[in-house]
Design a protein around this motif. Sequence first.
Motif, short mmCIF file in Angstrom:
data_model
loop_
_atom_site.label_atom_id
_atom_site.label_comp_id
_atom_site.label_asym_id
_atom_site.label_seq_id
_atom_site.Cartn_x
_atom_site.Cartn_y
_atom_site.Cartn_z
N ALA A 39 0.84 -1.20 0.00
CA ALA A 39 0.00 0.00 0.00
C ALA A 39 0.87 1.25 0.00
N GLN A 40 1.93 1.25 0.78
CA GLN A 40 2.85 2.38 0.80
C GLN A 40 3.57 2.53 -0.54
N ASP A 105 -6.26 -13.21 2.38
CA ASP A 105 -6.52 -11.80 2.10
C ASP A 105 -5.19 -11.11 1.81
N LEU A 106 -5.01 -10.66 0.57
CA LEU A 106 -3.76 -10.03 0.16
C LEU A 106 -3.89 -8.51 0.12
N ASP A 107 -4.68 -7.98 1.04
CA ASP A 107 -4.82 -6.53 1.15
C ASP A 107 -3.43 -5.89 1.13
N PRO A 108 -3.20 -4.88 0.27
CA PRO A 108 -1.88 -4.25 0.20
C PRO A 108 -1.37 -3.73 1.54
N ARG A 109 -2.28 -3.44 2.47
CA ARG A 109 -1.85 -2.97 3.79
C ARG A 109 -1.32 -4.10 4.66
N LEU A 110 -1.60 -5.35 4.25
CA LEU A 110 -1.13 -6.51 5.01
C LEU A 110 0.13 -7.13 4.43
N PRO A 147 -3.78 -0.34 -8.98
CA PRO A 147 -3.02 0.75 -8.34
C PRO A 147 -1.53 0.72 -8.66
N LEU A 148 -0.97 -0.46 -8.89
CA LEU A 148 0.44 -0.55 -9.30
C LEU A 148 0.64 0.11 -10.66
N ALA A 149 -0.25 -0.20 -11.61
CA ALA A 149 -0.15 0.40 -12.93
C ALA A 149 -0.32 1.92 -12.85
#
Length: 249
Positions: A39-40, A105-110, A147-149
């Motif tokens: 996420a960061q 759960d592969l939430d970007p914050r995790l 979001p990466l793209a």
Amino acid sequence: MVLLLFVDLDPQLAALGSLGGFFVLRTGVPPHGTLPTLAQAYTAAPGDAHEDVRADPMTFRVQKITHALRAPESRIAVSVAQQALAARLWSIALGAAALYGQLPDLDPRLLRWDPDGSTPDDLWLSEVRALPVTDLDEVVRAGHLAPLAAALRSRYRVSPGLLWGNAGSALAGAVRGLDRWAAANGRTDVSERTRALAAGLLAHPDLAGTLAPRTLRRRSCCLYYRLPGGGLCGDCCFDRPPRLAPGRS
């Protein structure tokens, strides 16, 4: 009719270990210091990240790959970095779906990521939470690849077609890896489930048309041939490396 054989989603995701390096996901707290979350990495303000990995993890990664591969253009390193991360995310998610019948759960914050690591990208999941397989597209494509793209396109001259072509190619690579494992272990259920899931994922407008339906050969180029000594990837859209204009590397 194929009988599907699943195991429980365990806190260490141990079943993924048998599938190979791109499928492995470590869990818990990284032992080598605090790493940034994905996420960061997706939201950090662009800057010069030579000194601090956490200040701008994505720029740090692209700079590292540019120097390591002696890339004549930053967008080549962007392509390599993005496809490698996409391959990790698709592999983890598809591997879990095929073996567990659930997703972590592969939430970007995790997910913590070491942008200074080698390939396959080093990822750590801080908490294992189960999600249904029906969330696969939302977890990987929407949760990470979009979001990466966006982050990469905001700071580098790279086309969306190249990035989504990379994502499609990475998905096909994960399918091939699971096919090989399934054949070696007599698990036709894994192969059939993986291919059914991939077909659904490739129907999304972001990914539709990125691969030839029968061969899964990509329809765009990742630019790898532009690297010094670079050639064509196994699924390249070209039959031979294009000739570069005079003065171009």
